[in-house]
Design an enzyme around this catalytic site. Structure first.
Site, PDB file in Angstrom:
ATOM      1  CD  GLU A  73      10.273  -7.099   6.920  1.00 44.82           C
ATOM      2  OE1 GLU A  73      10.514  -8.173   7.518  1.00 44.82           O
ATOM      3  OE2 GLU A  73       9.927  -6.071   7.503  1.00 44.82           O
ATOM      4  CG  ASN A 129       8.250  -1.794   0.689  1.00 39.59           C
ATOM      5  OD1 ASN A 129       7.650  -1.821   1.773  1.00 39.59           O
ATOM      6  ND2 ASN A 129       8.879  -0.719   0.253  1.00 39.59           N
ATOM      7  NE  ARG A 184       3.928   6.842   1.775  1.00 37.02           N
ATOM      8  CZ  ARG A 184       4.109   5.599   2.169  1.00 37.02           C
ATOM      9  NH1 ARG A 184       4.489   4.683   1.299  1.00 37.02           N
ATOM     10  NH2 ARG A 184       3.907   5.261   3.418  1.00 37.02           N
ATOM     11  N   PRO A 235       0.785  -1.233   0.000  1.00 35.97           N
ATOM     12  CG  PRO A 235      -0.162  -1.134   2.115  1.00 35.97           C
ATOM     13  CD  PRO A 235       0.492  -2.082   1.155  1.00 35.97           C
ATOM     14  CG  ASN A 236      -0.416   4.367   1.141  1.00 35.42           C
ATOM     15  OD1 ASN A 236      -1.364   4.821   0.488  1.00 35.42           O
ATOM     16  ND2 ASN A 236      -0.552   3.913   2.362  1.00 35.42           N
ATOM     17  CE1 TYR A 290       8.916   5.237   2.771  1.00 37.19           C
ATOM     18  CE2 TYR A 290       7.415   7.118   2.869  1.00 37.19           C
ATOM     19  CZ  TYR A 290       7.869   5.918   3.384  1.00 37.19           C
ATOM     20  OH  TYR A 290       7.286   5.381   4.507  1.00 37.19           O
ATOM     21  NE  ARG A 318       9.679   6.688   8.548  1.00 39.00           N
ATOM     22  CZ  ARG A 318       8.794   6.417   7.580  1.00 39.00           C
ATOM     23  NH1 ARG A 318       8.975   5.357   6.788  1.00 39.00           N
ATOM     24  NH2 ARG A 318       7.745   7.196   7.400  1.00 39.00           N
ATOM     25  CG  HIS A 375      10.852  -1.947   5.308  1.00 38.37           C
ATOM     26  ND1 HIS A 375       9.503  -1.940   5.087  1.00 38.37           N
ATOM     27  CD2 HIS A 375      11.120  -3.052   6.041  1.00 38.37           C
ATOM     28  CE1 HIS A 375       8.967  -2.980   5.693  1.00 38.37           C
ATOM     29  NE2 HIS A 375       9.922  -3.688   6.279  1.00 38.37           N
ATOM     30  CB  ALA A 425       1.335   0.577   6.817  1.00 44.81           C
TER      31      ALA A 425
HETATM   32  C1  DQA Z   1       8.032   1.302   4.093  1.00 40.87           C
HETATM   33  C2  DQA Z   1       8.021   1.587   5.605  1.00 40.87           C
HETATM   34  C3  DQA Z   1       6.639   1.382   6.184  1.00 40.87           C
HETATM   35  O1  DQA Z   1       6.640   1.664   7.580  1.00 40.87           O
HETATM   36  C4  DQA Z   1       5.657   2.317   5.524  1.00 40.87           C
HETATM   37  O2  DQA Z   1       4.351   2.098   6.010  1.00 40.87           O
HETATM   38  C5  DQA Z   1       5.684   2.222   4.039  1.00 40.87           C
HETATM   39  C6  DQA Z   1       6.981   2.122   3.371  1.00 40.87           C
HETATM   40  C7  DQA Z   1       9.389   1.602   3.449  1.00 40.87           C
HETATM   41  O3  DQA Z   1       9.604   1.161   2.313  1.00 40.87           O
HETATM   42  O4  DQA Z   1      10.219   2.290   4.040  1.00 40.87           O
HETATM   43  O5  DQA Z   1       4.654   2.310   3.372  1.00 40.87           O
HETATM   44  O6  DQA Z   1       7.752  -0.074   3.904  1.00 40.87           O
END
Ligand code: DQA
Length: 143
Positions: free
Chosen positions: A95, A71, A17, A9-10, A22, A104, A97, A74
């Site tokens: 995994e 990835n 964003r 998501p996102n 990012y 954070r 990020h 959240a």
């Molecule tokens: C993320 C870190 C997560 O906490 C966050 O919700 C994201 C992006 C990252 O790539 O740093 O959506 O996965």
């Protein structure tokens, strides 16, 4: 080796964003670079993005890759359903990020996925994906 990169998501909003966290690149541009990087390592990369938890689970359950770079956004911090699908998955999942989740907000320093993944890469910006791909290729060569 077939590697699927799953973006949760996102991550479709990358580029717009929170660029201070990012970066400025869009997901499409980042993934284009990863496909090229995969070719360099002899891996066939496909990628996808979804905002839906169940879709991530369907992709992991599909068995349509020799390894996954995930990835989960959240969902990382609370999805036991994704965790269960990784646990049941017969191929490795790394995994990743973009940001350093440990530097954070408190809630981000807990991942419910890490323990069932091959490993976790966090905080290297876009290179987190690159390192995730590399980890899967190296792991595959060891087998
Ligand atoms: C993320 C870190 C997560 O906490 C966050 O919700 C994201 C992006 C990252 O790539 O740093 O959506 O996965």
């Amino acid at each position: 080796m077939k590697i699927m990169i799953i973006n949760g998501p996102n991550l479709d909003k990358l580029g717009k964003r929170e660029p201070e966290i990012y970066g400025n690149k869009t997901l499409r541009d980042i993934m284009k670079d990863m496909v090229e990087y995969g070719k360099f390592l002899g891996a066939d990369i496909t990628w996808t993005q979804t905002n839906f938890e169940g879709e991530i689970i369907d992709l992991i359950n599909s068995g349509d890759a020799d390894g996954y770079v995930l990835n989960a956004g959240a969902y990382t911090h609370y999805s036991y359903a994704i965790r269960d699908s990784i646990k049941a998955c017969e191929v490795p999942v790394v995994e990743v990020h973009i940001s350093n989740v440990y530097a954070r907000e408190e809630f981000r320093s807990k991942s419910v996925l890490s323990a069932v993944c091959l490993g976790t890469i966090s905080g290297f910006g876009i290179d987190s994906y690159r390192l995730g791909i590399q980890a899967l290729v190296y792991h595959n060569e060891e087998d």
